[in-house]
Motif scaffolding. Structure first.
Motif, PDB file in Angstrom:
ATOM      1  N   GLU A 218     -10.907  -6.584   5.255  1.00  0.00           N
ATOM      2  CA  GLU A 218     -11.619  -5.234   5.501  1.00  0.00           C
ATOM      3  C   GLU A 218     -12.978  -4.986   5.366  1.00  0.00           C
ATOM      4  O   GLU A 218     -13.729  -4.297   5.899  1.00  0.00           O
ATOM      5  CB  GLU A 218     -10.569  -4.307   4.943  1.00  0.00           C
ATOM      6  CG  GLU A 218      -9.362  -3.743   5.705  1.00  0.00           C
ATOM      7  CD  GLU A 218      -8.634  -2.621   5.199  1.00  0.00           C
ATOM      8  OE1 GLU A 218      -8.880  -2.335   3.997  1.00  0.00           O
ATOM      9  OE2 GLU A 218      -7.896  -2.060   6.035  1.00  0.00           O
ATOM     10  N   LYS A 219     -13.369  -5.360   4.090  1.00  0.00           N
ATOM     11  CA  LYS A 219     -14.750  -5.331   3.720  1.00  0.00           C
ATOM     12  C   LYS A 219     -15.736  -5.945   4.492  1.00  0.00           C
ATOM     13  O   LYS A 219     -16.908  -5.254   4.910  1.00  0.00           O
ATOM     14  CB  LYS A 219     -15.125  -5.711   2.070  1.00  0.00           C
ATOM     15  CG  LYS A 219     -14.408  -4.768   1.324  1.00  0.00           C
ATOM     16  CD  LYS A 219     -15.383  -3.749   0.893  1.00  0.00           C
ATOM     17  CE  LYS A 219     -14.724  -2.814  -0.041  1.00  0.00           C
ATOM     18  NZ  LYS A 219     -15.260  -1.329  -0.161  1.00  0.00           N
TER      19      LYS A 219
ATOM     20  N   TYR B 177       0.921  -1.098  -0.038  1.00  0.00           N
ATOM     21  CA  TYR B 177      -0.043  -0.027  -0.082  1.00  0.00           C
ATOM     22  C   TYR B 177       0.938   1.134  -0.049  1.00  0.00           C
ATOM     23  O   TYR B 177       0.560   2.277  -0.668  1.00  0.00           O
ATOM     24  CB  TYR B 177      -0.998   0.021   1.285  1.00  0.00           C
ATOM     25  CG  TYR B 177      -2.018  -0.995   0.917  1.00  0.00           C
ATOM     26  CD1 TYR B 177      -3.009  -0.578   0.104  1.00  0.00           C
ATOM     27  CD2 TYR B 177      -2.288  -2.011   1.779  1.00  0.00           C
ATOM     28  CE1 TYR B 177      -4.211  -1.355  -0.321  1.00  0.00           C
ATOM     29  CE2 TYR B 177      -3.517  -2.792   1.566  1.00  0.00           C
ATOM     30  CZ  TYR B 177      -4.305  -2.529   0.598  1.00  0.00           C
ATOM     31  OH  TYR B 177      -5.676  -3.069   0.247  1.00  0.00           O
TER      32      TYR B 177
ATOM     33  N   GLU C 149      -7.963  -6.936   2.010  1.00  0.00           N
ATOM     34  CA  GLU C 149      -8.852  -6.052   1.259  1.00  0.00           C
ATOM     35  C   GLU C 149     -10.472  -6.735   1.713  1.00  0.00           C
ATOM     36  O   GLU C 149     -11.165  -6.053   1.812  1.00  0.00           O
ATOM     37  CB  GLU C 149      -8.759  -5.668  -0.144  1.00  0.00           C
ATOM     38  CG  GLU C 149      -7.598  -4.808  -0.306  1.00  0.00           C
ATOM     39  CD  GLU C 149      -7.437  -4.417  -1.602  1.00  0.00           C
ATOM     40  OE1 GLU C 149      -7.903  -5.394  -2.601  1.00  0.00           O
ATOM     41  OE2 GLU C 149      -6.677  -3.555  -2.099  1.00  0.00           O
ATOM     42  N   THR C 150     -10.576  -8.307   1.607  1.00  0.00           N
ATOM     43  CA  THR C 150     -11.613  -8.801   1.619  1.00  0.00           C
ATOM     44  C   THR C 150     -12.141  -8.812   3.194  1.00  0.00           C
ATOM     45  O   THR C 150     -13.289  -8.488   3.634  1.00  0.00           O
ATOM     46  CB  THR C 150     -11.541 -10.255   1.213  1.00  0.00           C
ATOM     47  OG1 THR C 150     -11.323 -10.245  -0.153  1.00  0.00           O
ATOM     48  CG2 THR C 150     -12.651 -11.144   1.520  1.00  0.00           C
TER      49      THR C 150
ATOM     50  N   VAL D 265      -2.747  -9.185  -0.369  1.00  0.00           N
ATOM     51  CA  VAL D 265      -3.512  -7.942  -0.506  1.00  0.00           C
ATOM     52  C   VAL D 265      -4.985  -8.166  -0.833  1.00  0.00           C
ATOM     53  O   VAL D 265      -5.795  -7.660  -0.085  1.00  0.00           O
ATOM     54  CB  VAL D 265      -2.977  -6.998  -1.615  1.00  0.00           C
ATOM     55  CG1 VAL D 265      -3.844  -5.944  -1.904  1.00  0.00           C
ATOM     56  CG2 VAL D 265      -1.438  -6.835  -1.418  1.00  0.00           C
TER      57      VAL D 265
END
Length: 96
Positions: free
Chosen positions: A45-46, A7, A42-43, A38
């Motif tokens: 976090e969603k 990031y 991200e998954t 990554v």
């Protein structure tokens, strides 16, 4: 470490360079491994965001939830299934 660096630098190559610098003599992760980490991050976090949204307002419909989080309705449905959460609507019943 990998997720933060990707990031920061937005490059799997830079992640590999940082890994080599921090862990000399160790085999660096492949580009596909870095990419998979990554995506997993991200998954997660969603999923956390969806869970928090539903806990705040459980009466929210899946289309509204999907729009708020920025995913498709089918992804919102899958996420709520994974989280074992269900949005619900209160219905009024009129007795005559």
């Amino acid at each position: 470490m990998c997720v933060n660096v990707i990031y920061k630098y937005e490059s799997a190559r830079r992640v590999r360079e940082e890994f080599i610098r921090n862990f000399p003599g160790q085999l660096p992760p492949s580009r596909s491994t870095i990419h998979d980490l990554v995506i997993k991050f991200e998954t997660t976090e969603k999923l956390d965001e969806i869970g928090e949204n539903l806990e705040r307002s459980p009466q929210k419909s899946l289309p509204k939830l999907a729009q708020q989080v920025g995913i498709s309705v089918s992804s919102a449905h899958t996420a709520t299934t994974l989280l074992k959460l269900k949005p619900y609507k209160c219905t009024r019943v009129f007795i005559v």
